[in-house]
Every structure is written in structure tokens, then in C-alpha cells.
Design a protein around this motif. Structure first.
Motif, PDB file in Angstrom:
ATOM      1  N   SER A 204      43.384  39.017  43.347  1.00  0.00           N
ATOM      2  CA  SER A 204      43.876  38.918  41.975  1.00  0.00           C
ATOM      3  C   SER A 204      42.736  39.100  40.983  1.00  0.00           C
ATOM      4  O   SER A 204      42.912  39.695  39.906  1.00  0.00           O
ATOM      5  CB  SER A 204      44.560  37.566  41.752  1.00  0.00           C
ATOM      6  OG  SER A 204      43.665  36.495  41.982  1.00  0.00           O
TER       7      SER A 204
ATOM      8  N   ARG B  72      41.782  42.905  40.837  1.00  0.00           N
ATOM      9  CA  ARG B  72      42.727  43.668  40.015  1.00  0.00           C
ATOM     10  C   ARG B  72      42.535  43.370  38.536  1.00  0.00           C
ATOM     11  O   ARG B  72      42.600  44.275  37.691  1.00  0.00           O
ATOM     12  CB  ARG B  72      44.157  43.346  40.431  1.00  0.00           C
ATOM     13  CG  ARG B  72      44.560  43.906  41.770  1.00  0.00           C
ATOM     14  CD  ARG B  72      46.080  43.905  41.922  1.00  0.00           C
ATOM     15  NE  ARG B  72      46.646  42.600  41.610  1.00  0.00           N
ATOM     16  CZ  ARG B  72      46.779  41.608  42.489  1.00  0.00           C
ATOM     17  NH1 ARG B  72      46.372  41.780  43.733  1.00  0.00           N
ATOM     18  NH2 ARG B  72      47.317  40.461  42.127  1.00  0.00           N
TER      19      ARG B  72
ATOM     20  N   SER C 296      37.830  34.735  39.826  1.00  0.00           N
ATOM     21  CA  SER C 296      39.166  35.316  39.706  1.00  0.00           C
ATOM     22  C   SER C 296      39.984  34.609  38.640  1.00  0.00           C
ATOM     23  O   SER C 296      40.704  35.243  37.862  1.00  0.00           O
ATOM     24  CB  SER C 296      39.887  35.253  41.059  1.00  0.00           C
ATOM     25  OG  SER C 296      39.199  36.029  42.013  1.00  0.00           O
TER      26      SER C 296
ATOM     27  N   ARG D 184      41.561  36.278  35.235  1.00  0.00           N
ATOM     28  CA  ARG D 184      42.989  36.146  34.921  1.00  0.00           C
ATOM     29  C   ARG D 184      43.178  35.590  33.504  1.00  0.00           C
ATOM     30  O   ARG D 184      44.078  36.026  32.776  1.00  0.00           O
ATOM     31  CB  ARG D 184      43.656  35.237  35.958  1.00  0.00           C
ATOM     32  CG  ARG D 184      43.907  35.923  37.296  1.00  0.00           C
ATOM     33  CD  ARG D 184      44.008  34.924  38.441  1.00  0.00           C
ATOM     34  NE  ARG D 184      45.013  33.907  38.249  1.00  0.00           N
ATOM     35  CZ  ARG D 184      46.245  33.930  38.758  1.00  0.00           C
ATOM     36  NH1 ARG D 184      46.620  34.982  39.492  1.00  0.00           N
ATOM     37  NH2 ARG D 184      47.080  32.941  38.576  1.00  0.00           N
TER      38      ARG D 184
ATOM     39  N   SER E 202      48.662  29.766  34.513  1.00  0.00           N
ATOM     40  CA  SER E 202      47.812  30.515  35.440  1.00  0.00           C
ATOM     41  C   SER E 202      46.879  29.589  36.215  1.00  0.00           C
ATOM     42  O   SER E 202      46.694  29.732  37.424  1.00  0.00           O
ATOM     43  CB  SER E 202      46.997  31.553  34.661  1.00  0.00           C
ATOM     44  OG  SER E 202      46.090  32.237  35.503  1.00  0.00           O
TER      45      SER E 202
ATOM     46  N   GLU F  48      48.702  36.039  50.001  1.00  0.00           N
ATOM     47  CA  GLU F  48      49.022  36.047  48.572  1.00  0.00           C
ATOM     48  C   GLU F  48      48.676  34.715  47.922  1.00  0.00           C
ATOM     49  O   GLU F  48      48.179  34.675  46.788  1.00  0.00           O
ATOM     50  CB  GLU F  48      50.504  36.369  48.372  1.00  0.00           C
ATOM     51  CG  GLU F  48      50.863  37.822  48.674  1.00  0.00           C
ATOM     52  CD  GLU F  48      52.362  38.062  48.691  1.00  0.00           C
ATOM     53  OE1 GLU F  48      53.133  37.073  48.650  1.00  0.00           O
ATOM     54  OE2 GLU F  48      52.765  39.240  48.745  1.00  0.00           O
TER      55      GLU F  48
ATOM     56  N   ASN G 286      44.908  34.430  47.615  1.00  0.00           N
ATOM     57  CA  ASN G 286      44.398  35.326  46.572  1.00  0.00           C
ATOM     58  C   ASN G 286      44.973  35.028  45.189  1.00  0.00           C
ATOM     59  O   ASN G 286      44.782  35.812  44.259  1.00  0.00           O
ATOM     60  CB  ASN G 286      44.695  36.779  46.949  1.00  0.00           C
ATOM     61  CG  ASN G 286      43.745  37.301  48.005  1.00  0.00           C
ATOM     62  OD1 ASN G 286      42.591  37.586  47.712  1.00  0.00           O
ATOM     63  ND2 ASN G 286      44.222  37.412  49.231  1.00  0.00           N
TER      64      ASN G 286
ATOM     65  N   ASP H 121      47.949  35.156  44.106  1.00  0.00           N
ATOM     66  CA  ASP H 121      49.072  35.987  43.697  1.00  0.00           C
ATOM     67  C   ASP H 121      50.403  35.240  43.803  1.00  0.00           C
ATOM     68  O   ASP H 121      51.401  35.663  43.236  1.00  0.00           O
ATOM     69  CB  ASP H 121      49.134  37.256  44.557  1.00  0.00           C
ATOM     70  CG  ASP H 121      48.002  38.218  44.240  1.00  0.00           C
ATOM     71  OD1 ASP H 121      47.661  38.340  43.049  1.00  0.00           O
ATOM     72  OD2 ASP H 121      47.460  38.838  45.171  1.00  0.00           O
TER      73      ASP H 121
END
Length: 505
Positions: free
Chosen positions: A59, A62, A341, A345, A375, A434, A437, A439
Motif C-alpha cells: 500500500s 502504490r 506506508s 497513505r 486510515s 492484504e 500490507n 489493504d
């Protein structure tokens, strides 16, 4: 609308990600960084954690790629390695080495200093951004502190030559990290201090950097790039090192960071003690691999690992004109690799908000804090799930005794079951990846019937002797390099323990 200025306090990962977002929405973005930044990938005083391994979760990859396109490609070009952990890492779990097979998760391995250098290079390509080095932030400028009209309007700082200066700003971003003084400055200006949620599980870890031996001098059994040895679950007598979470972590330049950490145990901080400790880690390969390498650093130890969340979202009147990102708002136990991360985010959320609205008043800050809280809930819940299991943990989030006992009793068995089921159930493997990470949330996984069905089905097959992929290869031997992807043979428990019959060396 007139010329707009944003000021970012701190030029580490969180600050650089925020600057990359702000550059699309402000005429000028000024980053104030206390350190003099090295042109290459070197340690600096403001980032002591750079001497330890850092994982950039999917995450986070990205998010940074969306903020600074081409980041991952530049990181790999600079020496970062794009690997699949389930194929390129050897994991020593509770019952021994896990089988090697293809999985859904990939990672880019590199040092923290290389990540920051590549980020700085990408940020400097954006004409709106100016990085002022040697600038020590000394305070905020604000009006109406603590009232509905209260607003942060700028910052005060000391320049590299010792002079006093200030900057007016339409938006200030605090990325000063765990030790940020922003809450103290806000309190002095009239704002209520945000409530803090804390949990310190007394994690200490110690690292040393090594050069790998030349490729032609490495044993043929070194198919792996990364070694992970999890703590023992044996409750009997054993060396303290069996309680360590140990990493032989590959980085650029044919190097590795050897790291050992624990919950509540004193860790070695001298080279001689460190070199002796690697030999007592429960997987013998860990010590053998370390001694085959050449040390290039001293031993680096850190105890600054507590979880701490400054809950600005709970304030009735948060300060307008200010947002906090990274460790300044929420610092995690670094063992869980969530910091970079989570910061990226938060920067993405800030970018989405800036695209949707021009007004930077109190309503903007409140919405940002609400979305950022949602988040941050995801990694925070993961950190709490593990750290709340320890009786010696301290802080506001210490769990009641019954929950600590439950977490301690169920934590490892559930983790073992997930890992084992992941070998034969792609849905379980993908879902857990997921969650790891960021997600998906732990809460979503806990409520997913298909996930738990996959684990229950595996446990039934295990009871009936019908599992397919072998596991539990002897930790006293090298991990087998056999690729078990698509393996369909019947698993022999004895062969699995020995690592023979089913696999070659």
C-alpha cells in the motif's frame, strides 16, 4: 486567488510525500529540514531508525508511486530489489522452515537511506518545492488559539547560519516525527492538547550492517535473499535468543542488515555480544550466514518503539491551517513495518482533499482528520493485536488481564493456522497478505467467512492426513530450495520434518 504557500516541517519520508502532494496545489512548497542532507544514500542524525531494516508495504509503494510517479522504477535502478518473499525469503516458523512457493505478495527491498535519497531526487524534480537545509523549526505563528477562528498562519525557524526567520503559510504540515514539539507550541498558543493513545511493549532491537560474500563464494544452498526466524513458542528452557525475531535483510550493493529484536529482553549492543548472539538464534543458518559476511558497521540499538497516537480528531476545535502526518500523528512499533506506508497513505488523503476543495479552514481540517483516522485505524489495530498480549506493556491501551491472557493463548496458534492454510488456499494467502500490507483491516479479515472456512478446511485436512504441501523442515538444516508451487503429492510428515525424500538440497 492569490499566491499560496505550504510549509512542511521535516524532510524525511512523511515530509517528502506530503511535499509531493502539495506541489500540485500550492504555488510554493517549502520544506524545512534540520539536517544538511547528503547527496547520496547515507545516514543522518535526524533519522536514527535508518540503521535498521525498513519494509515498504504494497500500500505504501502504490501511494508513493501515485504521489511521485516513477519512484519504484528509480528505486530499483538505484539498487533496490523487486522480490517475492514467499519465493526469495526463507521463513523459520514454529515447527521449522516453511515451504518455498509462489505467492501474491511482492516487495522492493532496500535500505531506508536509499529510499529517502530516491524520494529527495524525485521531489527536487518538482519546481514548486524548495528544501531549506539546516533549518531548525522553533515555533508556530497563529491567531485565535483554541477558538473556532483559531488558525496556524506560519512557522518560526533558525537558519543554518544561526539567524532567526519566519514564514507565512496557508497550510503547515507537521512531519517532525515522534519528537515533534508542535503539540507543545499549540498548547502555549491556547489550543487544548490532543488526547494520546499509547502502548509500549518494551520492544528493543539491534542491527549490524554486513557485506555479503562474493556470489561465487556463497554456498549452493543460498537460494534465499532474506532470512526470517520467528520467536520460539516453546515454553520450556531455552536460550533467550530463541525468543528473538531475527532478520537477515538484503539491501542494495550486495549487503545485508542483520537485525534481532525482542519484547522485554535485553539485547546485545557490543560487536562481540552481537556475534555470539547470532549463533544462539534457534535456526543455525542465521549464525552461519552472518559469520560468512563481513561486518561494516558498529551495532545499532534502539528502544524507541512504543505506539503513540496523538488524537487531534477528538478535539472539539482542532487548529485550522495545520495537519500532521507520519510519526508526528501516529508512531507505531517499528517491528510491524507500518510507518512509511501509513505516512504515504496520509499524504494521499491530503491530496484527495486538496483536489476536492480550496477552502483550508476548520471544516477542511476536521474532514482530513476523520479520513486520516479511518486510515490509521487499520495499522493501529494490527499493532495493538500483538503488543497488548504482554503483561509488561505500559500505556493507555494496556488490555485487561483476561484479554492479555486470551491474546497470549490464541495469538500464535491462530498465526500458525493462517500460515499453514496459506500454503494450500490462495484466498487465505491473499487475504492475509492484504491485511499485512494495510489493504484490508484486521476487522474485515475477522468478519470474512470465506477466510475462516479456508483455515477450518485446512485444519480438517491436516487432522485427516490429507494436506498437500509439506512444512516444518528441520531448523537445524538449510531451508530446502524446492519450489512447491502447484505441488500435488501427498505430504509425508516424517519427510517434511527431515527435508529429505520430497526435496533435494
Amino acid at each position: 486567488m492569490g499566491r499560496r504557500t505550504a510549509v512542511v516541517l521535516g524532510g524525511s519520508v512523511a515530509g517528502l510525500c506530503a511535499a509531493g502532494v502539495l506541489a500540485r496545489h500550492f504555488d510554493e512548497v517549502i520544506v524545512l529540514e534540520r539536517d544538511l542532507l547528503p547527496p547520496d544514500a547515507r545516514h543522518r542524525r535526524g533519522v536514527p531508525q535508518s540503521k535498521h531494516p525498513h519494509f515498504l508495504l504494497n500500500s505504501g509503494r502504490r501511494a508513493i508511486g501515485a504521489i511521485l510517479p516513477g519512484f519504484e522504477e528509480a528505486l530499483i535502478a538505484a539498487g533496490g530489489m523487486h522480490l517475492m518473499p514467499s519465493m526469495d525469503a526463507a521463513y523459520c516458523e514454529n515447527d521449522g522452515w516453511a515451504p518455498r512457493k509462489s505467492g501474491s505478495m511482492t516487495m522492493v527491498y532496500s535500505s531506508r537511506v536509499l529510499i529517502e535519497r530516491v524520494l529527495r531526487d524525485k521531489v527536487r524534480e518538482l519546481p514548486a518545492i524548495e528544501i531549506r537545509e539546516g533549518a531548525t523549526v522553533t515555533g508556530l505563528r497563529s491567531t485565535g488559539g483554541g477558538t473556532a477562528r483559531g488558525r496556524v498562519e506560519g512557522v518560526e525557524y533558525r537558519t543554518a547560519d544561526g539567524g532567526d526567520a519566519h514564514l507565512a503559510a496557508d497550510l503547515v504540515v507537521d512531519a517532525l516525527g515522534r519528537g515533534s514539539s508542535v503539540t507543545d507550541w499549540l498548547s502555549a498558543a491556547g489550543w487544548t492538547a490532543p488526547p494520546e493513545r499509547t502502548l509500549d511493549a518494551k520492544v528493543t532491537y539491534t542491527s549490524r550492517w554486513y557485506d555479503l560474500p562474493p556470489a561465487d563464494r556463497r554456498p549452493e544452498t543460498w537460494w534465499w535473499k532474506h532470512l526470517v526466524v520467528t520467536p520460539t513458542q516453546d515454553t520450556g528452557d531455552h536460550p533467550a535468543e530463541h525468543e528473538f525475531l531475527s532478520n537477515f535483510f538484503p539491501i542494495e550493493g550486495d549487503r545485508a542488515i542483520v537485525c534481532m529484536g525482542s519484547w522485554g529482553i535485553e539485547m546485545p549492543r557490543r560487536p562481540e555480544a552481537f556475534e555470539a548472539a547470532v549463533d544462539r538464534v534457534r535456526a543455525t543458518l542465521f549464525g552461519r550466514a552472518t559469520h560468512a559476511c563481513t561486518p561494516t558497521s558498529e551495532v545499532h540499538l534502539t528502544r524507541s518503539t512504543g505506539n503513540k497516537w496523538r488524537r487531534f480528531d477528538l478535539l472539539d476545535v482542532p487548529p485550522a491551517g495545520l495537519v500532521c502526518v507520519g510519526d508526528s500523528i501516529c508512531a507505531f512499533n517499528p517491528f510491524y513495518a507500518q510507518g512509511m506506508s501509513s505516512a504515504a497513505r496520509s499524504a494521499l488523503i491530503l491530496g484527495e482533499m486538496l483536489r476536492a476543495r480550496d477552502d483550508l479552514g476548520l471544516a477542511f481540517v476536521r474532514e482530513f482528520l476523520a479520513r486520516q483516522k479511518e486510515s490509521l485505524d487499520v495499522p493501529w489495530m494490527l499493532a495493538m493485536a500483538r503488543d497488548q498480549a504482554y503483561d509488561f506493556a505500559t500505556g493507555t491501551e494496556v488490555a485487561p488481564p483476561w484479554r492479555r491472557r486470551l491474546a497470549a493463548r490464541l495469538g500464535w496458534p491462530v498465526f500458525n493456522a493462517i500460515n499453514a492454510a496459506s500454503r494450500e488456499d490462495a484466498y487465505v494467502e491473499r487475504t492475509f497478505a492484504e491485511v499485512f500490507n494495510l489493504d484490508r483491516s484486521l476487522k474485515e479479515m475477522a468478519r470474512d467467512p470465506r477466510f475462516w472456512f479456508g483455515i477450518a478446511r485446512y485444519k480438517l485436512r491436516q487432522r485427516l492426513g490429507r494436506t498437500v504441501v509439506p512444512g516444518g523442515f528441520d531448523a537445524r538444516q538449510d531451508p530446502p530450495g524446492t519450489d512447491f508451487t502447484g505441488f500435488t503429492g501427498a505430504a509425508s510428515s516424517g519427510a517434511a520434518r527431515r527435508g529429505d525424500d520430497l526435496v533435494g538440497a
